[in-house]
Write a protein that holds these residues in place. Structure first.
Motif, PDB file in Angstrom:
ATOM      1  N   TRP A  50       0.824  -1.216   0.000  1.00  0.00           N
ATOM      2  CA  TRP A  50       0.000   0.000   0.000  1.00  0.00           C
ATOM      3  C   TRP A  50       0.853   1.259   0.000  1.00  0.00           C
ATOM      4  O   TRP A  50       0.484   2.265  -0.572  1.00  0.00           O
ATOM      5  CB  TRP A  50      -0.905  -0.013   1.229  1.00  0.00           C
ATOM      6  CG  TRP A  50      -2.356  -0.136   0.943  1.00  0.00           C
ATOM      7  CD1 TRP A  50      -3.359   0.621   1.486  1.00  0.00           C
ATOM      8  CD2 TRP A  50      -3.022  -1.071   0.082  1.00  0.00           C
ATOM      9  NE1 TRP A  50      -4.574   0.235   1.005  1.00  0.00           N
ATOM     10  CE2 TRP A  50      -4.397  -0.807   0.137  1.00  0.00           C
ATOM     11  CE3 TRP A  50      -2.576  -2.095  -0.764  1.00  0.00           C
ATOM     12  CZ2 TRP A  50      -5.330  -1.522  -0.610  1.00  0.00           C
ATOM     13  CZ3 TRP A  50      -3.493  -2.819  -1.490  1.00  0.00           C
ATOM     14  CH2 TRP A  50      -4.844  -2.538  -1.406  1.00  0.00           C
ATOM     15  N   TRP A 128      -2.345   1.771 -11.630  1.00  0.00           N
ATOM     16  CA  TRP A 128      -1.642   1.661 -10.360  1.00  0.00           C
ATOM     17  C   TRP A 128      -0.146   1.408 -10.572  1.00  0.00           C
ATOM     18  O   TRP A 128       0.706   2.085 -10.002  1.00  0.00           O
ATOM     19  CB  TRP A 128      -2.271   0.542  -9.535  1.00  0.00           C
ATOM     20  CG  TRP A 128      -1.838   0.513  -8.104  1.00  0.00           C
ATOM     21  CD1 TRP A 128      -1.070   1.439  -7.455  1.00  0.00           C
ATOM     22  CD2 TRP A 128      -2.156  -0.484  -7.139  1.00  0.00           C
ATOM     23  NE1 TRP A 128      -0.888   1.077  -6.144  1.00  0.00           N
ATOM     24  CE2 TRP A 128      -1.547  -0.102  -5.920  1.00  0.00           C
ATOM     25  CE3 TRP A 128      -2.898  -1.664  -7.187  1.00  0.00           C
ATOM     26  CZ2 TRP A 128      -1.657  -0.852  -4.762  1.00  0.00           C
ATOM     27  CZ3 TRP A 128      -3.017  -2.405  -6.022  1.00  0.00           C
ATOM     28  CH2 TRP A 128      -2.407  -2.011  -4.833  1.00  0.00           C
ATOM     29  N   MET A 236     -11.148   3.579  -2.972  1.00  0.00           N
ATOM     30  CA  MET A 236     -10.127   2.606  -2.596  1.00  0.00           C
ATOM     31  C   MET A 236     -10.590   1.718  -1.449  1.00  0.00           C
ATOM     32  O   MET A 236     -10.177   0.576  -1.344  1.00  0.00           O
ATOM     33  CB  MET A 236      -8.832   3.322  -2.221  1.00  0.00           C
ATOM     34  CG  MET A 236      -8.143   3.968  -3.410  1.00  0.00           C
ATOM     35  SD  MET A 236      -6.556   4.727  -3.026  1.00  0.00           S
ATOM     36  CE  MET A 236      -5.533   3.280  -2.775  1.00  0.00           C
ATOM     37  N   SER A 240     -10.642  -1.559  -3.863  1.00  0.00           N
ATOM     38  CA  SER A 240      -9.436  -2.381  -3.829  1.00  0.00           C
ATOM     39  C   SER A 240      -9.650  -3.708  -3.097  1.00  0.00           C
ATOM     40  O   SER A 240      -8.718  -4.505  -2.997  1.00  0.00           O
ATOM     41  CB  SER A 240      -8.278  -1.608  -3.183  1.00  0.00           C
ATOM     42  OG  SER A 240      -8.682  -0.993  -1.990  1.00  0.00           O
ATOM     43  N   GLN A 243      -9.286  -7.079  -5.418  1.00  0.00           N
ATOM     44  CA  GLN A 243      -8.025  -6.967  -6.149  1.00  0.00           C
ATOM     45  C   GLN A 243      -7.136  -8.168  -5.834  1.00  0.00           C
ATOM     46  O   GLN A 243      -7.102  -8.650  -4.702  1.00  0.00           O
ATOM     47  CB  GLN A 243      -7.286  -5.684  -5.767  1.00  0.00           C
ATOM     48  CG  GLN A 243      -7.909  -4.413  -6.327  1.00  0.00           C
ATOM     49  CD  GLN A 243      -7.498  -4.149  -7.768  1.00  0.00           C
ATOM     50  OE1 GLN A 243      -7.108  -5.069  -8.479  1.00  0.00           O
ATOM     51  NE2 GLN A 243      -7.604  -2.913  -8.203  1.00  0.00           N
ATOM     52  N   THR A 335       2.200  -5.248  -7.691  1.00  0.00           N
ATOM     53  CA  THR A 335       1.187  -4.938  -8.689  1.00  0.00           C
ATOM     54  C   THR A 335       1.568  -5.396 -10.093  1.00  0.00           C
ATOM     55  O   THR A 335       0.723  -5.414 -10.988  1.00  0.00           O
ATOM     56  CB  THR A 335       0.889  -3.422  -8.691  1.00  0.00           C
ATOM     57  OG1 THR A 335       2.123  -2.699  -8.743  1.00  0.00           O
ATOM     58  CG2 THR A 335       0.151  -3.020  -7.434  1.00  0.00           C
ATOM     59  N   TYR A 395      -8.719   2.222  -9.296  1.00  0.00           N
ATOM     60  CA  TYR A 395      -9.624   1.507  -8.393  1.00  0.00           C
ATOM     61  C   TYR A 395     -11.091   1.672  -8.753  1.00  0.00           C
ATOM     62  O   TYR A 395     -11.930   0.889  -8.307  1.00  0.00           O
ATOM     63  CB  TYR A 395      -9.394   1.971  -6.955  1.00  0.00           C
ATOM     64  CG  TYR A 395      -8.082   1.511  -6.382  1.00  0.00           C
ATOM     65  CD1 TYR A 395      -7.891   0.176  -6.050  1.00  0.00           C
ATOM     66  CD2 TYR A 395      -7.040   2.394  -6.189  1.00  0.00           C
ATOM     67  CE1 TYR A 395      -6.684  -0.254  -5.540  1.00  0.00           C
ATOM     68  CE2 TYR A 395      -5.828   1.972  -5.675  1.00  0.00           C
ATOM     69  CZ  TYR A 395      -5.659   0.645  -5.351  1.00  0.00           C
ATOM     70  OH  TYR A 395      -4.462   0.215  -4.858  1.00  0.00           O
TER      71      TYR A 395
END
Length: 481
Positions: A50, A128, A236, A240, A243, A335, A395
């Motif tokens: 994060w 991202w 978010m 998220s 994800q 990611t 997001y």
């Protein structure tokens, strides 16, 4: 000298990641570290994932411009996401023993929803990861005094991350995250103390923030302001949750307690520590007032790097860029891995259903390479876009397309495949309608998408049942028929 130390640091992280890669023997090792990570590594890898470029460069710029209310999306929404995952989602998903979040959509709704959800998740990662690549390019450009262009810096950064992620997958990501979090936390904490002294004390920095009304969190009591505030918060916070990178950290845990507690601790730590970069940029307004105000008007993401490079000693520069690279690399490696694993497991496998585990592992690695190239091209193309905005936009796609089918599937027994397809279709259509028309200026597109997705789930799931009940009432079966 500073650039040399940064290059040495990159080489050290690559070496550590490659050593960790020796543990990868199967797709489970590559995707979820064989479900062997202890609680402390779940905490560090969730926190490190994060804490990326937007936290160090993007959030402080937004904070100075609009106060705490302008960063409700990140860190408050982002950190709350991890807490919600730990409390409401981790246990249920961990018990299912899945490899990807898209596997859940297949188990609950079937193949069609699996493929559609996978495509949504993969597309969302472009923004991202590109934000992290953009930040890497900026770092190398600044450290070389402009000799290395931003695009070339992006290439160098991507290659350094790819060097270990390609071979070690989640094992390499988790091990390097653990090391990078220590450098990140230690480096930024020392910088905050040093900047506080330069500004005349933490009380003066806090007083300046208060005088500029930067601690104002809630919006004005106006309908438009309130709905846009809510939309920013849930982007978010909820977007998220469906994800792959979040799911990977849950599934990598060595037991249920680590899977549920790790994200909660990581989320709380993220919210609290995100205040450090905000404090540093506020202190810059005291240390270099004229220069800081000018940069806030032209390129606010450069305020913190400029403060360190031009007003702090060499040791502080090493600490800052070590911490910044740690933040970016840990986020970028995670990611890059997540969408690649999703493609190999949930899309490519549709065409090669009898692929061996070893062949699928090769496919995952090739996909990581290809996705890295796509992200690099996208990041170069999107030059000039705010890092914070790139992350925010990423997001919204999963918020309107993936969140409702996930939460209704877990908590509502009557959720159906048709309901999931309706939710995804209406959510995306409503979101695009508001994004592409002036309507998005009056009502937030992502909130319109979520409301449409909920309506789609209810109509798609309850509609056919209501029709069947009505048909049965009008055409009762006769006795013995």
């Amino acid at each position: 000298m500073l650039l040399t130390l940064v290059i040495v640091y990159l080489l050290v992280t690559i070496a550590i990641g490659l050593v960790a890669a020796r543990r990868v023997k199967s797709t489970a090792d590559f995707a979820v570290a064989g479900r062997h990570l202890p609680l402390v590594m779940i905490v560090t890898t969730t926190f490190a994932t994060w804490f990326g470029s937007e936290t160090v460069l993007g959030i402080p710029a937004k904070f100075i411009g609009g106060g705490l209310g302008s960063v409700v999306e990140d860190p408050f929404g982002a950190g709350s996401c991890l807490i919600l995952v730990g409390v409401f989602f981790a246990a249920r998903l961990y018990r299912m023993n899945l490899l990807t979040i898209s596997d859940y959509y297949r188990e609950r709704y079937g193949r069609t929803v699996e493929v559609v959800a996978s495509l949504i998740i993969m597309v969302s990662y472009l923004g991202w990861v590109s934000a992290q690549v953009t930040a890497l390019g900026l770092v190398f450009h600044l450290l070389s005094d402009g000799v290395v262009s931003v695009p070339l810096g992006m290439v160098i950064g991507v290659v350094s991350i790819l060097a270990y992620t390609l071979f070690g997958g989640m094992w390499s990501v988790a091990v390097t995250d653990f090391m990078q979090m220590i450098i990140l936390v230690g480096g930024l904490a020392i910088l905050a103390v040093f900047a506080s002294d330069m500004a005349g004390g933490a009380d003066k920095v806090i007083a300046l923030a208060s005088s500029r009304d930067l601690f104002r969190f809630m919006p004005e009591p106006d309908f438009k302001d309130i709905v846009f505030f809510i939309a920013a918060a849930i982007t978010m916070m909820l977007g998220s949750i469906p994800q792959q990178d979040v799911f990977q950290r849950v599934m990598s845990a060595n037991n249920l307690r680590s899977a549920t507690l790790g994200p909660v601790i990581g989320g709380v730590a993220y919210i609290l520590f995100a205040f450090v970069p905000m404090f540093l940029v506020t202190s810059a307004l005291i240390i270099m007032p004229g220069q800081a105000e000018e940069l806030l008007q032209t390129d606010p993401q450069k305020v913190l790097p400029t403060l360190v490079l031009e007003h702090m000693p060499f040791v502080m520069q090493v600490l800052f860029f070590g911490a910044l690279l740690s933040a970016i690399k840990s986020c970028a490696s995670a990611t890059l891995l997540a969408p690649s694993v999703t493609f190999a497991e949930n899309i490519w496998r549709q065409f090669r259903p009898h692929t061996s585990d070893r062949q699928e592992l090769v496919t995952m690695r090739v996909t990581v390479l290809v996705f890295s190239a796509l992200v690099l091209c996208y990041a170069i193309w999107m030059q000039g876009t705010s890092i914070y905005e790139m992350v925010s936009g990423a997001y919204q796609v999963t918020l309107v397309g993936g969140f409702v089918p996930l939460v209704f599937g877990l908590y509502w027994k009557r959720a159906s495949t048709q309901g999931a397809l309706f939710a995804i279709s209406l959510g995306l259509l409503a979101w695009l309608l508001f994004v592409l028309t002036p309507a998005g200026m009056e009502f937030p597109a992502q909130l319109a998408g979520v409301l449409a997705a909920i309506a789609g789930m209810l109509i798609g799931s309850l509609g056919p049942q209501a029709i069947r009940n009505r048909h049965a009432a009008h055409h009762p079966r006769t006795e013995g028929a």
